[in-house]
Every structure is written in C-alpha cells, then in structure tokens.
Design a protein around this motif. Structure first.
Motif, PDB file in Angstrom:
ATOM      1  N   LEU A 179       0.861  -1.181   0.000  1.00 57.20           N
ATOM      2  CA  LEU A 179       0.000   0.000   0.000  1.00 57.20           C
ATOM      3  C   LEU A 179       0.900   1.234   0.000  1.00 57.20           C
ATOM      4  CD1 LEU A 179      -2.711  -1.144   2.576  1.00 57.20           C
ATOM      5  CD2 LEU A 179      -2.907  -1.052   0.077  1.00 57.20           C
ATOM      6  N   ILE A 180       0.827   2.007  -1.069  1.00 62.17           N
ATOM      7  CA  ILE A 180       1.708   3.158  -1.261  1.00 62.17           C
ATOM      8  C   ILE A 180       0.920   4.447  -1.064  1.00 62.17           C
ATOM      9  CG2 ILE A 180       3.299   4.293  -2.852  1.00 62.17           C
ATOM     10  CD1 ILE A 180       4.206   1.504  -2.008  1.00 62.17           C
ATOM     11  N   ASP A 181       1.493   5.375  -0.287  1.00 63.55           N
ATOM     12  CA  ASP A 181       0.832   6.664  -0.067  1.00 63.55           C
ATOM     13  C   ASP A 181       0.526   7.348  -1.387  1.00 63.55           C
ATOM     14  OD1 ASP A 181       0.871   6.408   2.663  1.00 63.55           O
ATOM     15  OD2 ASP A 181       2.821   7.403   2.889  1.00 63.55           O
ATOM     16  N   LYS A 182      -0.582   8.065  -1.414  1.00 62.45           N
ATOM     17  CA  LYS A 182      -1.027   8.751  -2.624  1.00 62.45           C
ATOM     18  C   LYS A 182       0.047   9.686  -3.172  1.00 62.45           C
ATOM     19  CE  LYS A 182      -4.517  12.048  -4.271  1.00 62.45           C
ATOM     20  NZ  LYS A 182      -5.710  12.857  -3.899  1.00 62.45           N
ATOM     21  N   GLU A 183       0.802  10.335  -2.248  1.00 63.63           N
ATOM     22  CA  GLU A 183       1.825  11.292  -2.688  1.00 63.63           C
ATOM     23  C   GLU A 183       2.984  10.605  -3.407  1.00 63.63           C
ATOM     24  OE1 GLU A 183       0.553  11.137   0.343  1.00 63.63           O
ATOM     25  OE2 GLU A 183      -0.756  12.912   0.210  1.00 63.63           O
ATOM     26  N   GLU A 184       3.168   9.295  -3.192  1.00 60.25           N
ATOM     27  CA  GLU A 184       4.315   8.598  -3.747  1.00 60.25           C
ATOM     28  C   GLU A 184       3.995   7.794  -5.005  1.00 60.25           C
ATOM     29  OE1 GLU A 184       6.298   6.212  -0.860  1.00 60.25           O
ATOM     30  OE2 GLU A 184       6.958   7.926   0.344  1.00 60.25           O
ATOM     31  N   VAL A 185       2.727   7.711  -5.394  1.00 59.47           N
ATOM     32  CA  VAL A 185       2.391   6.933  -6.588  1.00 59.47           C
ATOM     33  C   VAL A 185       2.826   7.704  -7.825  1.00 59.47           C
ATOM     34  CG1 VAL A 185       0.426   5.892  -5.405  1.00 59.47           C
ATOM     35  CG2 VAL A 185       0.053   7.886  -6.869  1.00 59.47           C
ATOM     36  N   SER A 186       2.906   7.023  -8.959  1.00 60.99           N
ATOM     37  CA  SER A 186       3.357   7.649 -10.201  1.00 60.99           C
ATOM     38  C   SER A 186       2.369   8.704 -10.670  1.00 60.99           C
ATOM     39  CB  SER A 186       3.519   6.589 -11.295  1.00 60.99           C
ATOM     40  OG  SER A 186       2.261   6.077 -11.681  1.00 60.99           O
ATOM     41  N   ASN A 187       2.840   9.631 -11.482  1.00 62.58           N
ATOM     42  CA  ASN A 187       1.988  10.711 -11.979  1.00 62.58           C
ATOM     43  C   ASN A 187       0.810  10.189 -12.791  1.00 62.58           C
ATOM     44  OD1 ASN A 187       3.539  12.752 -10.797  1.00 62.58           O
ATOM     45  ND2 ASN A 187       4.953  12.810 -12.535  1.00 62.58           N
ATOM     46  N   GLU A 188       1.046   9.094 -13.551  1.00 65.85           N
ATOM     47  CA  GLU A 188      -0.042   8.529 -14.344  1.00 65.85           C
ATOM     48  C   GLU A 188      -1.152   7.986 -13.447  1.00 65.85           C
ATOM     49  OE1 GLU A 188      -0.162   8.733 -17.639  1.00 65.85           O
ATOM     50  OE2 GLU A 188       1.737   9.820 -17.582  1.00 65.85           O
ATOM     51  N   LEU A 189      -0.760   7.359 -12.324  1.00 65.09           N
ATOM     52  CA  LEU A 189      -1.760   6.855 -11.376  1.00 65.09           C
ATOM     53  C   LEU A 189      -2.492   7.995 -10.676  1.00 65.09           C
ATOM     54  CD1 LEU A 189      -0.102   3.752  -9.667  1.00 65.09           C
ATOM     55  CD2 LEU A 189      -2.126   3.789 -11.119  1.00 65.09           C
ATOM     56  N   LYS A 190      -1.777   9.093 -10.423  1.00 60.40           N
ATOM     57  CA  LYS A 190      -2.426  10.236  -9.772  1.00 60.40           C
ATOM     58  C   LYS A 190      -3.569  10.776 -10.626  1.00 60.40           C
ATOM     59  CE  LYS A 190       1.570  11.717  -7.022  1.00 60.40           C
ATOM     60  NZ  LYS A 190       2.705  12.635  -6.914  1.00 60.40           N
ATOM     61  N   LYS A 191      -3.400  10.732 -11.952  1.00 64.88           N
ATOM     62  CA  LYS A 191      -4.487  11.167 -12.845  1.00 64.88           C
ATOM     63  C   LYS A 191      -5.713  10.286 -12.656  1.00 64.88           C
ATOM     64  CE  LYS A 191      -1.195  12.746 -16.388  1.00 64.88           C
ATOM     65  NZ  LYS A 191      -0.673  12.499 -17.763  1.00 64.88           N
ATOM     66  N   ILE A 192      -5.485   8.966 -12.514  1.00 62.14           N
ATOM     67  CA  ILE A 192      -6.599   8.032 -12.309  1.00 62.14           C
ATOM     68  C   ILE A 192      -7.257   8.268 -10.958  1.00 62.14           C
ATOM     69  CG2 ILE A 192      -7.188   5.584 -12.072  1.00 62.14           C
ATOM     70  CD1 ILE A 192      -4.872   4.973 -13.990  1.00 62.14           C
ATOM     71  N   ILE A 193      -6.409   8.477  -9.943  1.00 64.72           N
ATOM     72  CA  ILE A 193      -6.935   8.702  -8.587  1.00 64.72           C
ATOM     73  C   ILE A 193      -7.753   9.985  -8.525  1.00 64.72           C
ATOM     74  CG2 ILE A 193      -6.261   9.201  -6.208  1.00 64.72           C
ATOM     75  CD1 ILE A 193      -3.821   7.367  -6.687  1.00 64.72           C
TER      76      ILE A 193
ATOM     77  N   GLU B 201      -9.533  11.237 -10.811  1.00 71.40           N
ATOM     78  CA  GLU B 201     -10.834  11.015 -11.447  1.00 71.40           C
ATOM     79  C   GLU B 201     -11.730  10.129 -10.588  1.00 71.40           C
ATOM     80  OE1 GLU B 201     -10.090   9.413 -15.297  1.00 71.40           O
ATOM     81  OE2 GLU B 201      -9.116  11.226 -16.062  1.00 71.40           O
ATOM     82  N   ASP B 202     -11.111   9.189  -9.861  1.00 67.09           N
ATOM     83  CA  ASP B 202     -11.897   8.264  -9.034  1.00 67.09           C
ATOM     84  C   ASP B 202     -11.044   7.836  -7.845  1.00 67.09           C
ATOM     85  OD1 ASP B 202     -13.614   6.429  -7.960  1.00 67.09           O
ATOM     86  OD2 ASP B 202     -13.291   4.898  -9.511  1.00 67.09           O
ATOM     87  N   ASP B 203     -11.272   8.455  -6.678  1.00 72.40           N
ATOM     88  CA  ASP B 203     -10.451   8.140  -5.506  1.00 72.40           C
ATOM     89  C   ASP B 203     -10.939   6.905  -4.754  1.00 72.40           C
ATOM     90  OD1 ASP B 203     -12.731   9.067  -4.355  1.00 72.40           O
ATOM     91  OD2 ASP B 203     -11.800  10.736  -3.266  1.00 72.40           O
ATOM     92  N   SER B 204     -11.969   6.206  -5.308  1.00 76.04           N
ATOM     93  CA  SER B 204     -12.446   4.989  -4.665  1.00 76.04           C
ATOM     94  C   SER B 204     -11.440   3.856  -4.762  1.00 76.04           C
ATOM     95  CB  SER B 204     -13.775   4.538  -5.288  1.00 76.04           C
ATOM     96  OG  SER B 204     -13.591   4.190  -6.655  1.00 76.04           O
ATOM     97  N   VAL B 205     -10.425   4.016  -5.635  1.00 79.28           N
ATOM     98  CA  VAL B 205      -9.384   2.982  -5.770  1.00 79.28           C
ATOM     99  C   VAL B 205      -8.433   3.011  -4.576  1.00 79.28           C
ATOM    100  CG1 VAL B 205      -9.485   2.976  -8.280  1.00 79.28           C
ATOM    101  CG2 VAL B 205      -7.928   4.557  -7.124  1.00 79.28           C
ATOM    102  N   LEU B 206      -8.487   4.076  -3.765  1.00 78.05           N
ATOM    103  CA  LEU B 206      -7.597   4.180  -2.603  1.00 78.05           C
ATOM    104  C   LEU B 206      -8.143   3.387  -1.425  1.00 78.05           C
ATOM    105  CD1 LEU B 206      -6.750   8.001  -2.664  1.00 78.05           C
ATOM    106  CD2 LEU B 206      -5.339   6.109  -3.513  1.00 78.05           C
ATOM    107  N   GLU B 207      -7.236   2.902  -0.611  1.00 79.89           N
ATOM    108  CA  GLU B 207      -7.582   2.234   0.648  1.00 79.89           C
ATOM    109  C   GLU B 207      -6.907   2.991   1.781  1.00 79.89           C
ATOM    110  OE1 GLU B 207      -6.803  -1.936   0.629  1.00 79.89           O
ATOM    111  OE2 GLU B 207      -7.434  -2.187  -1.460  1.00 79.89           O
TER     112      GLU B 207
END
Length: 862
Positions: free
Chosen positions: A531-545, A547-553
């Motif tokens: 489980l990786i903090d939102k701030e540390e995920v790749s820029n491409e994943l941040k675009k997905i997050i 749009e839809d933050d339900s993918v986060l835990e």
C-alpha cells in the motif's frame, strides 16, 4: 538561345573552378535526397521480405468461418488470394521428449502451401487430405523414426484446460502440476489415417516451448461440409488504410466473430489502424524531410549566392549595355537550370551508387553477425526518382530565387566598381573597447572584418547554423527512434528461460554450467502487494486517482509487487551497474532492496507506449509488503503482513531476465539471501534460470533431455534476434544518414569559408602592406573563427532545441516519455564547430598566404 544565356554559358565555362564548386554542391545535395528516398524504399522492402519469409503473406485473417462465409469472402472485390487453414493435435506415440507429447497438424489448401513459409527437406508437400509432411525435429528430438511412405493413424482434437475453461494453442507450453502430471486433456474430434510424403524444417511459427511437433496436412474447400470451420487468410488486391473498416463490415454482415490483421506487414506498407501511430509517422517524416530540404537549400543557396557575388562585374557590364532587370534575373535562373541539368542526373546516380555500396557492406556484416535470411536490395522505384527530381528542382529554384532578385538590382556603376557587397559606416563596424583591451588589436580587426562584409559573414554563419541543426536533429531523432523501438519491443536480454516452482541447487548448477552457456542469472520471484501513499504513486496513477479516488484504501494505493531475488554473483554485478555496493545491502538492520523506478507500458486505451516513473519515492523510505491469502473457495481474501523493505537505490537499469511491471506495479530487487529472510514460508516463490548461450538449440535439447517433469523451457533466442536485428538495422541506416549529413555540412562550411577567403585576397594584401605580421595575421584569423563559431552556436543551439521538441512532440502521439537533452551530442557539436571553422580558415589561408602583395591589391573578382 538569346544573347544573355549565351554569355551566361560562356561565363560558366571561363570560370571553371567556381562552376565546378557549384555543380559539386548541387550533386551532393541531390545525392542526399535520392539516397534518402531510395534508402527508405529499400529498407521497407527488406522488412516486407523478412516478414514474408518468417510469417507468410497475408493481410487479413477471418477466424472460424463456415463455407457460406467463405464464399462471401472469396467473392469480395478486395480479395486477391484466399488461403484456408485449420489445425489440431494428436498424441505422438513413442516420444522421448516429455515436453512435446503431441504432433500439431497445420493443414493448408493449395494456396496456403505457397503463401506460408514451408521449407521442404525431402519428398514433397501433401496434395490430398490423407497425406502429410512431418517436421524433421520429430526424428531429432523425439527419437521417433518416421519415414516417407509410412502410414499412420492419429486421433486428432483440441488441447483443453478444464480448470480455466480455455483451449490451448502452440504458444502455450504443456500444462503440468507440481508433480509433473499433465493437467490438460485432448478432446478428440476425428480419427485419420495419413501417409507421410515429405519432411520439412521446423517452421518459424512453431515456438521452441510449444508442446507439438508441426505436421503439414492438406484441406480442400470442396470437401468441407456446412458444419466445418476453417481460418481464412486473405491477400488483398490493394493494401490501403480502408481495409480495417472493410474487413469489419464483412465480418459484421456475415456473422464472423473474430478478425485478425497482419499488423507488422501492414505497417511496413504504411497502413495502420492506430491513428496516433499514423500521426507519429507522418509528422516525423515531415520533420526529417524538412530538415533535409533546408540543408539542401542552404548548400545550394550559398553556392549561387557566392556565384552572383563573383559575377557582379559581369552583370554590371550587361546592365551597362542595356540588359534589363528581368534579363539579369533570368540569367541567374538559367545558370541554375544549366547546373541542375548537369547535377541532378549525376547526383541521382551518385546517390544510388552510394546506397548500393553501403548495402554491400551492410549485407556482409548482417549475414555474419545475425545470419539474416533476407538481404538488403537496391529498390529503385519511378516514384522515388521522381520525388528526388522534384525536390531537387524545387530546391534549386528556391536557392536561386534570392540571388536572382539580388542580381537584378545590381547597378552598373556599383557592379563595375564592386562596391555593392560592402556598405561601410562608422556605426556598422563599431566595436567595443572591451574587445581590444582583452583580446588585442588583432581581435578588433577580425571583428571589424566580420562586420564590414556582413553578407558573406551571415552566409557562413547560416551554413554553420544549418549544420548544427541538421546534426543535432538527426542525432536526437536516432536516439528517440531507438528508444521507441525498445519501448515497443519486449526487452528480451536472454536466450533461454527455465522456470519451475522449485529448483534445487544441484539442478541450477547443472543448467548454468552447461557446455554452451556464456552467461546465467538465477531469480527467485514472489508476487506480493504493498500500500503506497497517494503522494508517492506515479503521476499517471495520480491522474486516475483524481478522477476516481475509490481505488484508494485509507489514502493509499494498492500496488502489486514482484519481489525478485538474484543469485549473489548476479546481484553484485547488478549493484555495480546501478552504482551501489552490494555489501552495503547486507549490513542494514532492515532488509534493503534496489527498486526499478522507471517503467514503460502500452496504454491500449490511448493507443500509445508510455514511459513513466513507477513510484515517486526516495532512497531510505520503507515499503510494507503483504501477501494475499485466499479462502478455500477463492471467493474472499485478506492481506497478511510479510515484512518491511527499505529502498537502498532507485534505478532504471533492469537485470537480465526481468520484465518491468506495468502501471500500478513495482519491481523490487534483492539478493538471494535477503529474499530468503524476507519471504521465508510466508509466500509462494517460483525459480527462474536465464541463460545466454552460443548455441541455443543445442542447449535447449540438453536441458530437455535431463530436466525434471516440473521444469518448463522457453527458447526465445529467435525473438530476441529479431528485436536486435530491427534495432541494429535502424541504427546502421540512421547513423549512416548522420554521417552523410555531417559530411555534407562540413563540405558546405569549407566551400563557404574557402570561397569567402578567396574573395578577400585584396583585403588581406592591404593588411600585409601596412605592416601586419604573419603572427598577427594568424591571430586575427583565429579570432574570426571564434566569432563565427560563437555566433553559429548562439543561433544553432536554440533552433535545434525547437526542432528536437517538435520531434519529441510528434513521437508523443505513440510513445510518451520525458524530454532529455542529448548533452553528449551538444558538447560534441560545440567542439567540432570550432575545429571545422578553424580548419577551414587555416586551409583557405594556406592557399593564399604566399601570394604577392601587389598581385593581391590588383585582384578583382572575375
């Protein structure tokens, strides 16, 4: 012919040196254009022939069609040839190769036999449905000695994986469980008695890990009943981009479920269903062609500009006897036409001869290094010659237009006195006192010389700028093209992969110490999660997050982790490559790893290849690893904590045998010892052995002869060879193009500077007559060279940057990765520019340094 044109011809004959220099300049330019056009056509022809030799000739494949659908395809106006095929498996009785227990029936009709590459070793191909040609590999590897004339009975059907509910193909290796028992079944559909009529070489479409030896059979359309289905391979009458819509329309109308395309072959024909790829190819072609044309115009323009400057007195005389502005302008156009008529045919022949010679060299190199089946052939099409001629004519016209306009405006008095090139004023030649104070009087005189003859100075700087732009643009294009190829190809760096749920030390040593093995790596792999903090995920994943933050835990993104442990020797070599010390990783309290932070993946929705960072983290941060535990019914699961791992290094280097994960995945590399401590019994691991070998086929045979039942062997040598061949071919062509561009640029600079120096004989004689010493004279020339170089770099580097950005932007339609300046090429250009300018100056001065002062003062440009 009117009198003006006759005088122009006479003037060209009398000034042989200048005319020859101009002709040579145009020949070089035309040769470059024709060479590039021919090179492109010949390269595509090679790729087409190589693809046909490997995969056969077909454009569209309709899967599982019945007889009525087949008739509709055959009657379609776009269909030129139609080949039929079906396949099936049968048990190979007596096979000693436990990884290949089947024969694979690949049946073709008469057209299919000719459209697909089948190499007959002995006998012939089948002509009826009760005849077959068997692979020679059956006798070599399975120790089953079938002979021509033997009659055999086979129960033929499909391979079926009951657990997954799917049928299996030749690309799927034999399915086994941990004990080595075969977990797939053969669903029999027919029994058949066949006679062997020939033997064939192992087909190129048969992967080395496939479980069946290929047997070529025969099918006939007239024998098919209404329930039979076959695959229909279509060769189109004309290959054009509309084929995709047309094929989908036929499939929709006839109820055909699946249509495949021979994408590689169609791409070589310039046809693709990927709009982004088409845009990339078109924009790149436009940029490169623009660079070539600009370089050609610069070369030819300078030649004609210098020609008009030297002809000034002649044009003034014509004006004094009544020649109109139009006649003077047309005399320059006529000169361009004469030089073009001489240069274009010679340039085209020279370009073709140069490319043909290059092909002879390349073919010998490729055949020895890679053993390619096809060779480069010089392909000259009417279209390529006409394009080269048209571009050359337009280039000559553009190059002569400005000098022609200039010639028409020369007045008789200025031309005869030769004062039109130099317009002096105090402001125009004013220099800073700083120049004299720091660099001396010679530098000030050199700078004034540059300013007083501004047009010749600008012509030289323009040549230098074009040279810089040409070289850096093509170098950047080359580097990016290679990167694009590597992103689109799987980065296969090994010849053979051996995989198993578990291999003991004795087995691994046996594989890695085989006779032909030159390099080996042993990797243990476990599939985990983090489980990786939102701030540390790749820029491409941040675009997905976003749009839809339900993918986060709990504010964290679930990454899938490939934890890969290298054997100690391989880990030491890898750590050294990354730039860290492997010993430091064993001294840490917390398990420490190397994380691959750069990944490339194919975004199917956007239809492009993307390179991005897998994680935005830093060295020293820790990652918590979890194992996913499923219930007995596989309906529910939960995470079990495994261990923390510290990031010891972030890198974009990938060890041999490892594929980087896609978006949302991470490769964590540790040593074998660290792997044991991390995982222990908390997660399942697989063991992989990767080998490089100087005889892949012999190595594979040796492994299969002595391997255990739970070992899978994948020989990817041919695929790796294809990837390397494609990149090598592109590199050879493009670096050859860089060499050509560089030579033309150097010739252009030498021509411009040499001619400019020749036109300054009177000026140099005057300086020597007033007491300038040879040492001071050389110092002045050196400073002039520096002024030329600095000015050229001041303009050339920013323009090159804009062109490189345009190339990068065009590639982003298909390949997305960060923009990086080619610092090595830039530093190389800076050094070479000063070397070339200095050499050109010294060469030109050497030719006039011993000239008599009196003769120099009397010199006129005639």
């Amino acid at each position: 012919m009117n009198i003006i044109n006759k005088l122009t011809l006479r003037h060209l004959k009398e000034n042989k040196r200048r005319s020859l220099v101009t002709i040579i300049g145009v020949i070089i330019s035309v040769a470059m254009i024709s060479a590039v056009a021919t090179l492109s056509v010949s390269f595509l022809d090679l790729m087409i022939r190589q693809d046909l030799a490997r995969n056969g000739e077909w454009h569209v494949q309709y899967k599982n069609v019945n007889t009525s659908q087949l008739e509709a395809i055959e009657e379609d106006s776009e269909t030129e040839k139609l080949a039929l095929s079906n396949d099936g498996y049968a048990a190979l009785e007596g096979s000693s190769n436990k990884n290949k227990p089947y024969v694979y029936f690949k049946n073709y009709d008469k057209t299919g036999m000719t459209q697909f590459p089948i190499q007959v070793k002995e006998g012939r191909l089948p002509l009826s449905d009760n005849e077959v040609a068997i692979s020679e590999e059956i006798a070599k590897n399975a120790n089953v000695n079938y002979k021509i004339g033997d009659q055999l009975n086979f129960d033929i059907g499909d391979r079926w994986n009951e657990a997954q509910g799917i049928s299996l193909s030749q690309n799927d290796s034999l399915n086994k469980d941990e004990s080595g028992a075969i977990t797939e079944e053969l669903q029999i559909e027919e029994s058949k008695t066949v006679t062997i009529v020939g033997t064939i070489e192992r087909p190129t479409w048969e992967p080395t890990w496939s479980p069946g030896y290929t047997v070529i059979g025969y099918i006939e359309k007239d024998t098919l009943n209404e329930t039979d289905t076959v695959d229909a391979f279509v060769v189109l009458d004309k290959v054009r981009s509309s084929l995709y819509d047309h094929s989908e329309k036929i499939a929709s109308e006839q109820g055909i479920e699946k249509v495949n395309y021979n994408s590689d072959l169609l791409r070589y024909y310039g046809v693709t269903d990927n709009d982004n790829l088409r845009m990339t190819l078109l924009s790149l072609s436009a940029i490169i062609m623009a660079v070539i044309i600009i370089g050609s115009i610069a070369l030819i323009y300078n030649a004609f500009a210098i020609s008009v400057s030297e002809r000034a007195k002649h044009l003034g005389m014509l004006s004094s006897v009544g020649a109109t502005r139009k006649q003077k302008r047309n005399s320059v156009f006529f000169e361009g036409a004469v030089i073009g008529a001489i240069s274009i045919p010679i340039g085209i022949i020279a370009g073709l001869a140069g490319i043909a010679t290059t092909f002879v060299f390349i073919n010998g190199f490729l055949a020895g290094a890679l053993g390619t089946t096809e060779k480069l052939e010089l392909v000259v099409t009417p279209a390529s010659i006409l394009i080269a001629c048209a571009i050359s004519i337009v280039t000559i016209f553009i190059s002569t237009f400005v000098p022609a306009q200039k010639a028409s405006k020369i007045s008789a008095i200025d031309a005869i006195r030769q004062t039109h090139d130099i317009k002096l004023s105090g402001k125009a030649i004013k220099t800073s006192k700083f120049v004299r104070k720091v660099f001396g009087l010679e530098a000030e005189i050199g700078l004034k010389n540059v300013k007083r003859n501004r047009k010749r100075y600008l012509a030289t700087v323009f040549s230098l700028v074009i040279s810089i732009v040409l070289f850096l643009s093509v170098s950047f294009f080359t580097a990016n093209l290679k990167k694009s190829l590597e992103m689109s190809q799987n980065d296969i760096s090994y010849d053979i992969q051996i995989s198993s749920d578990e291999l003991d030390t004795e087995q691994i040593e046996r594989y890695t110490q085989m006779e032909h093995v030159t390099q080996s790596t042993v990797i243990k792999e476990a599939q985990l999660e983090a489980l990786i903090d939102k701030e540390e995920v790749s820029n491409e994943l941040k675009k997905i997050i976003n749009e839809d933050d339900s993918v986060l835990e709990d504010g964290k993104y679930p990454y899938y982790i490939s934890l890969q442990g290298l054997d100690e020797e391989s880990f030491k070599d890898y750590a050294k490559l990354v730039g860290v010390d492997a010993a430091d990783f064993n001294k840490q309290d917390t398990p420490t790893a190397i994380v691959i932070e750069t990944i490339s993946y194919q975004d199917y929705e956007a239809k492009k290849f993307v390179e991005t960072k897998a994680i935005e983290s830093e060295v020293g941060n820790e990652i918590r690893l979890y194992n996913r535990i499923f219930s007995d019914t596989n309906e529910t699961s939960e995470r079990e904590f495994v261990s923390n791992v510290k990031i010891g290094a972030l890198t974009d280097h990938v060890p041999m045998g490892i594929y980087t994960n896609g978006l949302g995945g991470l490769n964590i590399i540790v040593s074998e010892e660290t792997m044991k401590n991390l995982v222990a019994d908390r997660a399942n691991t697989n063991t992989y052995v990767y080998l490089n070998t100087n005889d892949p086929m012999a190595t594979q045979e040796a492994i299969e002869e002595g391997s255990d039942s739970n070992v899978h062997v994948y020989n990817v040598f041919e695929r790796r060879q294809q990837n390397e061949q494609l990149i090598l071919l592109m590199s050879v062509f493009i670096y050859g193009f860089i060499t050509l561009i560089s030579l033309i640029s150097i010739a252009n600079i030498f021509n411009t500077i040499s001619t400019s120096i020749s036109l300054r004989k009177r000026e140099f004689a005057m300086l020597r007559s007033v007491g300038m010493t040879p040492k001071g004279f050389n110092k002045m020339i050196n400073y002039e060279s520096i002024f030329y170089g600095v000015k050229a770099l001041a303009y050339g580097l920013p323009i090159s940057l804009l062109v490189m950005l345009a190339i990068h932007r065009s590639l982003r339609n298909t390949f997305e990765y960060g923009f990086t300046l080619p610092w090595v090429s830039i530093l190389f250009v800076i050094a070479v520019i000063f070397i070339i300018v200095g050499s050109a100056m010294l060469y030109s001065i050497a030719k006039i340094k011993n000239e008599n002062i009196i003769d120099g003062l009397k010199q006129e440009n005639t």
